[in-house]
Design an enzyme around this catalytic site. Structure first.
Site, short mmCIF file in Angstrom:
data_model
loop_
_atom_site.label_atom_id
_atom_site.label_comp_id
_atom_site.label_asym_id
_atom_site.label_seq_id
_atom_site.Cartn_x
_atom_site.Cartn_y
_atom_site.Cartn_z
N SER A 4 -71.67 -23.92 -62.24
CA SER A 4 -72.34 -24.75 -61.26
C SER A 4 -72.28 -26.21 -61.72
O SER A 4 -71.20 -26.75 -61.88
CB SER A 4 -73.77 -24.26 -61.05
N ASP A 60 -70.76 -18.91 -51.21
CA ASP A 60 -71.66 -19.73 -52.01
C ASP A 60 -72.19 -20.89 -51.16
O ASP A 60 -71.42 -21.70 -50.66
CB ASP A 60 -70.90 -20.27 -53.23
N HIS A 115 -73.60 -17.68 -54.75
CA HIS A 115 -73.60 -18.54 -55.93
C HIS A 115 -73.75 -17.73 -57.23
O HIS A 115 -73.21 -18.11 -58.27
CB HIS A 115 -74.75 -19.55 -55.83
#
Length: 697
Positions: free
Chosen positions: A550, A637, A670
């Site tokens: 991320s 995501d 995600h």
């Protein structure tokens, strides 16, 4: 053998502040395009082909992980009302099973449950495996029971986009009620059990509205309790442990505002603000009753960089503030939980999480102490307003997840459970310590190391090192145990964490020094940590693999551009590598609320120039000098779009990168795939690549 997929170049011009950038791969953003889907599938096929030689190792690693896990297991029961609630897992089952059993009135000692042994009086509330049937992805969101224990609320996501559908079951009859609420975020019952409070999101995926649904009524009649119009602020809600107030919290990265609704009155009454929002002031609160008086304990940073704790009259929260725990530079106060007779204060000092008990009468704090030099500890699973025990979670790099309860009458720490690690695991076979690197500006940056003792002390001879980093949002990478990591350590790998600026490990200033126009410190700190490990003889560039996900994936892209010669490989999970394009577009999910973290390049030319100088996608150099790269992403995501790593990989190949791979989960979000076996297989895939990169395959 097929060649690496080559994405077509199609000019897309982006002009801001007099600067024009020609983006050749922006067309990959069209998720509905069959051409885009075909390209992603070809990337998956190519990755599978290039890593086919690791299939046996992946299978071995998966079985090592699986073999260390007690597949049939139970959590420590948590008491709420007249029931003990717990979850359990069964061998061969992907998801948890959530259950309860009746409690004896005055017995607060959780029943000892044995894996595989039927629990007397067990009531299965929800079996995740049943709910997941017929779906490639399953995520359980909200999970709540009414205060009278007669109703169950749960929510599900089958796409990975974090939009959940709420369901309700009558636990007396087993009937699933008609009250189904789609596209929600959080959700919970009102204290009287007649309604559901839930959040919804705007088009940018920002939780912005709080609703009340009365059971048995049409959704069209739901009452809007609160709406936050400022697109920089997100919204959340909860009920105090005292069950006295509904707390509505709105916040950005740097500013917060909380509102109260007194549950003794009308839930739909206008909420009253506690402290009006002021730019840069953050606070959170809890409610306590002390000597018959309603108090709010407020943790805030108004003139207190590392936060202080104050008490105010609940009827006049903007009145006099009494300092309970004063600000102390370097001691970052993290949270406060109020109970009937005491409160807990969680804080961070010298890079470690700590827990203290607050005496309401004297304001004195009594620390709960642990023996290990590196550990993580926190208050965990204490829903009741009054209990003779305080439950704590504990772990370290070598100690599996542990549940303690502090006996509040004797101050004795009682071990309730430590996660079993099968296969003869002995924590004495492993060691952990902290090292320090010197950043380019002289700042000392901590590095945590864990290794298997039989391979010698790190630094005796260069060894393979897996270096992890994050460094954003004041999020700290604290010591924690990993079953999967043992497969690396047992092969001679040293695992390390670079606690770079932008995280919160060393206090609030540590975060401030790694965000906005100081973001480059995050990247140069990580490079300094890698260089220090090489200089100390712990590793060598040919033996060093970096990993981040991320915002940590942005870190991976940046260090690959800054110092490609320093790493043998870089694993970037759901990486935020096209940061400038994303942050420039307020129509994209969650962009505007990110401006406090990264800056606003749309309106500020200095921020635009600074971000453009580091965003990985726009700063790729000579690809032939780059290490091996594996980028992992997910099609659904909603936080970091798949298009970012897809564009990055395409640009890396065009720049001459010789070994760059993209793996895209086509049904996930995600957090990647769902289900524990799927997650283990995914981690085995990544570990096999890491081990292969440093010659341990």
């Amino acid at each position: 053998m097929t060649d690496a997929p080559i994405a077509a170049r199609r000019s897309t011009l982006r002009t801001h502040h007099g600067d024009t950038f020609d983006d050749p791969y922006e067309w990959l953003r069209d998720k509905e395009s069959t051409e885009v889907i075909a390209h992603l599938e070809s990337e998956n096929e190519y990755t599978q082909q290039e890593l086919a030689h690791l299939s046996e190792l992946r299978e071995t690693l998966f079985h090592e992980i699986k073999g260390r896990v007690q597949e049939t297991d139970l959590s420590v029961p948590t008491r709420r009302g007249d029931w003990w609630y717990y979850s359990r897992s069964e061998e061969g089952a992907q998801y948890g099973i959530h259950c309860r059993t009746a409690a004896v009135a005055d017995d607060w000692t959780p029943p000892v449950l044995e894996p595989g042994v039927p629990v007397p009086g067990e009531v299965v509330l929800l079996d995740g495996n049943v709910k997941a049937e017929g779906h490639e992805f399953f995520s359980l969101g909200a999970f709540d029971t009414s205060d009278d224990a007669t109703l169950l609320l749960w929510s599900t996501d089958f796409e990975g986009d974090e939009l959940y559908t709420v369901h309700v079951r009558d636990l007396r009859t087993g009937e699933v009620l008609a009250d189904e609420i789609p596209d929600t975020g959080s959700a919970f019952f009102t204290p009287d059990g007649t309604g559901i409070v839930y959040t919804t999101r705007d088009d940018a995926w920002r939780p912005d509205t709080l609703w009340l649904h009365r059971l048995g009524t049409p959704l069209a009649d739901d009452v809007r309790l609160f709406h936050e119009p400022d697109e920089k602020f997100w919204l959340g809600a909860g009920i105090t442990r005292s069950r006295r107030y509904l707390v509505i919290a709105v916040g950005s990265s740097i500013t917060s505002e909380e509102h109260l609704v007194d549950l003794a009155g009308d839930l739909t009454a206008p909420p009253r603000v506690v402290w009006p929002r002021r730019e840069g002031v953050e606070y959170s609160l809890d409610h306590a009753v002390v000597d018959g008086e309603d108090r709010l304990y407020i943790l805030h940073n108004d003139g207190a960089l590392d936060f202080e704790l104050v008490a105010v009259d609940a009827s006049d929260p903007q009145g006099e503030r009494r300092v309970v725990v004063p600000h102390e530079p370097g001691r970052r106060l993290l949270g406060m939980d109020a109970f009937r007779d005491f409160a807990t204060v969680e804080y961070r000092s010298e890079g470690l999480e700590r827990v203290g008990l607050l005496d309401y009468a004297t304001d004195a704090i009594e620390d709960v102490t642990f023996d290990e030099p590196l550990y993580s500890a926190g208050v965990s699973g204490n829903p009741e307003w009054h209990s003779p025990f305080l439950r704590l979670g504990y772990t370290s790099f070598v100690t599996p997840a542990t549940v303690y309860e502090l006996d509040l009458s004797t101050r004795e720490l009682v071990l309730r459970k430590q996660v079993a690690v099968l296969g003869g695991y002995d924590p004495q076979d492993y060691d952990q310590r902290r090292a320090w690197a010197t950043a380019s500006d002289g700042t000392l940056v901590p590095i945590s190391l864990v290794w298997r003792r039989s391979f010698g002390e790190p630094g005796d001879t260069p060894r393979p090192v897996h270096l992890y980093g994050y460094g954003s949002y004041e999020h700290s990478i604290d010591p924690g145990f990993s079953v999967a990591r043992l497969s690396e350590l047992d092969r001679g790998m040293v695992f390390a964490v670079a606690h770079v600026r932008g995280g919160g490990e060393m206090g609030r200033q540590w975060y401030e020094d790694g965000k906005l126009l100081q973001k480059r410190n995050t990247f140069t700190d990580f490079v300094a940590c890698a260089e220090q490990l090489v200089a100390d003889g712990v590793t060598a560039p040919s033996l060093l693999v970096a990993e981040g996900g991320s915002a940590g994936g942005l870190l991976m892209g940046a260090i690959t551009n800054l110092a490609p010669e320093l790493f043998a490989g870089v694993l970037a999970a759901v990486p935020f590598v096209d940061a400038l394009t994303t942050i420039l577009d307020p129509s994209l999910p969650l962009t505007v609320i990110e401006w406090d973290e990264w800056g606003d390049p749309l309106h500020d030319p200095d921020v635009y120039e600074y971000m453009k100088s580091y965003t990985p996608y726009e700063n790729i150099g000579d690809g032939s000098t780059y290490p091996r790269i594996l980028a992992v992403t997910s099609l659904n995501d909603s936080r970091v779009a798949y298009v970012e790593p897809a564009k990055w990989v395409a640009a890396l190949r065009a720049a001459g990168a010789r070994d760059v791979l993209l793996k895209c989960e086509m049904v996930a979000g995600h957090g990647g795939v769902s289900g524990r076996y799927n997650s283990w297989k995914e981690r085995a895939f990544e570990l096999a690549w890491i081990l292969d990169t440093v010659g341990l395959a």
